[in-house]
Design an enzyme around this catalytic site. Structure first.
Site, PDB file in Angstrom:
ATOM      1  CD  GLU A 137     -30.910 -79.436  23.760  1.00  0.00           C
ATOM      2  OE1 GLU A 137     -31.188 -80.615  24.051  1.00  0.00           O
ATOM      3  OE2 GLU A 137     -31.427 -78.652  24.100  1.00  0.00           O
ATOM      4  CB  CYS A 140     -31.949 -82.674  26.034  1.00  0.00           C
ATOM      5  SG  CYS A 140     -32.453 -81.243  26.772  1.00  0.00           S
TER       6      CYS A 140
END
Length: 509
Positions: free
Chosen positions: A248, A285
């Site tokens: 990720e 994120c």
């Protein structure tokens, strides 16, 4: 370097005990131990494996307040945030324990033999999912607990039946050591081989490179920068036997402010946006790094409220000096762009402290300059003013893959939202309505992933029970005798009672 120490997030100075730096020999030993433990660990019953996951959760809680204090010193994150993160870490371990017990993850299917079928008989076919092998997990800088030593990647790999070798993040070695100790105690108490878990530490990226290239590692879990994720992916793909990297990496998480919603509550949305942007110094994120709106009634109210909130924001401690410097460099690069305006700026600190910024541009400038769509990790966001719905669609179409997209909308916006949804589905892993993306629920229906460069594999998620699927692979058994079949696939014994699809019909225990 043969040793290093923790760095105080507040002062930037080293403190505390000295940690020995692991090298190639320690990597090889950890991977060998993981390989040696693999068959014994994958053979554990669902009940035993679930109990092990729950024991890890108990051991982490037993560390007590010292774990929170260590994480505060190393990350600069506040106590309440870290206590919540500990709860999330424990909660996802318990979630995966429940998943393991229920057995659906095994994907059991049976197609009985049809010897009389014409023109050709059908063989007896049975399938189940098995763990892929030892998994390398890289701790994340921004989540010292929930995405690190005992975090989501580790929990899901363990639930699948995979030994785990963790490369602890160098920004929080003390926190990692405390959690690693808790896991080691759970391994021992559960009677499992020590190689089920190993924890490697060191400040150099070389350590991670050696780990990914070890032939005994079967998959990688990573949360971090695009550069770091791509570097690991290249290493994994150039091995004699390539392996998957579930990384990720990068996302600016567009927030679409649709016209009716802006008209009805523009000021409230501006304040809410600023709260999401500033949360945790923007070090999420899922931070809302891009705002898209059609010029019209309500947008000015949104802008004014957002400007006030951003300007009032105080500088916050970022995770490391390197992250703070990278954030300032990213903001400085945006300031130098000719077609972008600095709308608001909070107080800016020094060293590891940094403040929030909000920029503005128009659709034409955004579309002509790809650099404006790059992530600046921290509390920075860009508002893109669009002339109409067509221009808004053009901006959405131009975006890279993202973790999230948010629609702020009222009933009158539904027609436009329906028009945008198919495009957003192709771009993101999670679509929100009337909320803010800085919050990822650990649940069965959660997707924390998305098309590249949000992740390296858009078919997977790093949060929620579906994360277990990354570390499993199917094996089909054709015409094997009952004595040779796994007990879960035998006719006369249901094993742990996991659900099975028999000749296309779902059967439950």
């Amino acid at each position: 370097m043969t040793e290093f120490r923790s760095i105080s997030a507040e002062t930037g100075e080293p403190y505390g005990p000295v940690f020995a730096v692991d090298g190639p020999a320690e990597v090889a030993a950890a991977c060998a131990a993981a390989e040696s433990a693999f068959d014994a660990y994958r053979a554990t019953s669902p009940a035993a494996r679930a109990a092990f996951l729950e024991r890890i959760a108990e051991e982490i809680l037993a560390v007590g307040d010292g774990l929170i204090e260590a994480a505060m010193r190393e990350s600069g994150l506040p106590r309440a945030r870290l206590e919540g993160e500990r709860g999330r870490t424990v909660g996802q371990l318990r979630l995966f324990a429940d998943v393991v017990r229920k057995g659906q993850w095994q994907g059991l299917r049976i197609d009985p033999a049809l010897p009389e079928r014409k023109p050709l008989p059908r063989p007896d076919l049975r399938i189940r999912f098995i763990p892929v092998g030892p998994v390398a997990v890289f701790g994340a800088s921004n989540f010292p607990l929930a995405f690190s030593t005992a975090g989501g990647d580790t929990a899901s790999a363990r639930a699948a039946g995979c030994p785990v070798v963790v490369k602890g993040h160098p920004a929080h070695p003390e926190t990692g050591a405390l959690v690693a100790g808790a896991i080691a105690r759970a391994v021992s108490a559960s009677g499992l081989p020590a190689g089920v878990f190993s924890h490697l530490v060191g400040p150099s990226t070389d350590l991670g490179a050696v780990l990914v290239q070890d032939p005994r590692i079967a998959a990688v879990g990573f949360t971090g920068s695009r550069a770091g994720g791509l570097a690991l992916t290249r290493l994994a793909q150039t091995r004699p036997v390539p392996i998957p990297v579930y990384a990720e990496m990068s996302s600016i998480n567009p927030v679409l402010l649709l016209p009716a919603a802006l008209k009805a509550r523009g000021a409230a949305l501006g304040t809410g946006f600023a709260g999401s942007l500033i949360l945790g110094a923007g070090q999420f994120c899922t931070n809302p790094g891009l705002l898209l709106a059609i010029a019209g009634e309500g947008l000015d109210a949104f802008v004014e409220a957002a400007k006030v909130a951003v300007a009032a924001a105080q500088p916050q401690t970022m995770l490391t000096k390197g992250i703070a410097n990278a954030y300032r460099s990213g903001v400085a690069a945006l300031v130098q762009e000719g077609a972008i305006e600095l709308l608001a700026e909070g107080a800016q600190g020094e060293g590891v402290k940094a403040g929030a910024v909000l920029f503005q541009t128009d659709a034409a400038a955004f579309l002509s300059n790809p650099a404006l769509a790059h992530e600046v990790f921290g509390a920075s966001s860009i508002l893109v003013r669009c002339a109409d719905a067509q221009e808004l669609e053009s901006v959405v179409s131009s975006l890279e893959g993202q973790l999230t997209a948010t629609l702020h909308m009222d009933a009158a916006d539904e027609a436009l939202a329906a028009q945008l949804l198919p495009m957003l589905e192709r771009k993101v892993g999670r679509i929100l309505a009337n909320g803010w993306p800085t919050g990822v629920e650990v649940a069965h229906a959660m997707v924390h992933g998305g098309p590249f460069p949000a992740t390296t594999d858009p078919r997977s998620t790093s949060v929620g029970s579906l994360a277990i699927e990354r570390f499993l692979r199917p094996v089909s058994y054709q015409n094997l005798s009952a004595a040779l079949l796994p007990i879960e696939l035998r006719d006369e014994a249901r094993g742990d009672g996991a659900p099975r699809l028999i000749d296309g019909v779902l059967t439950l225990a």
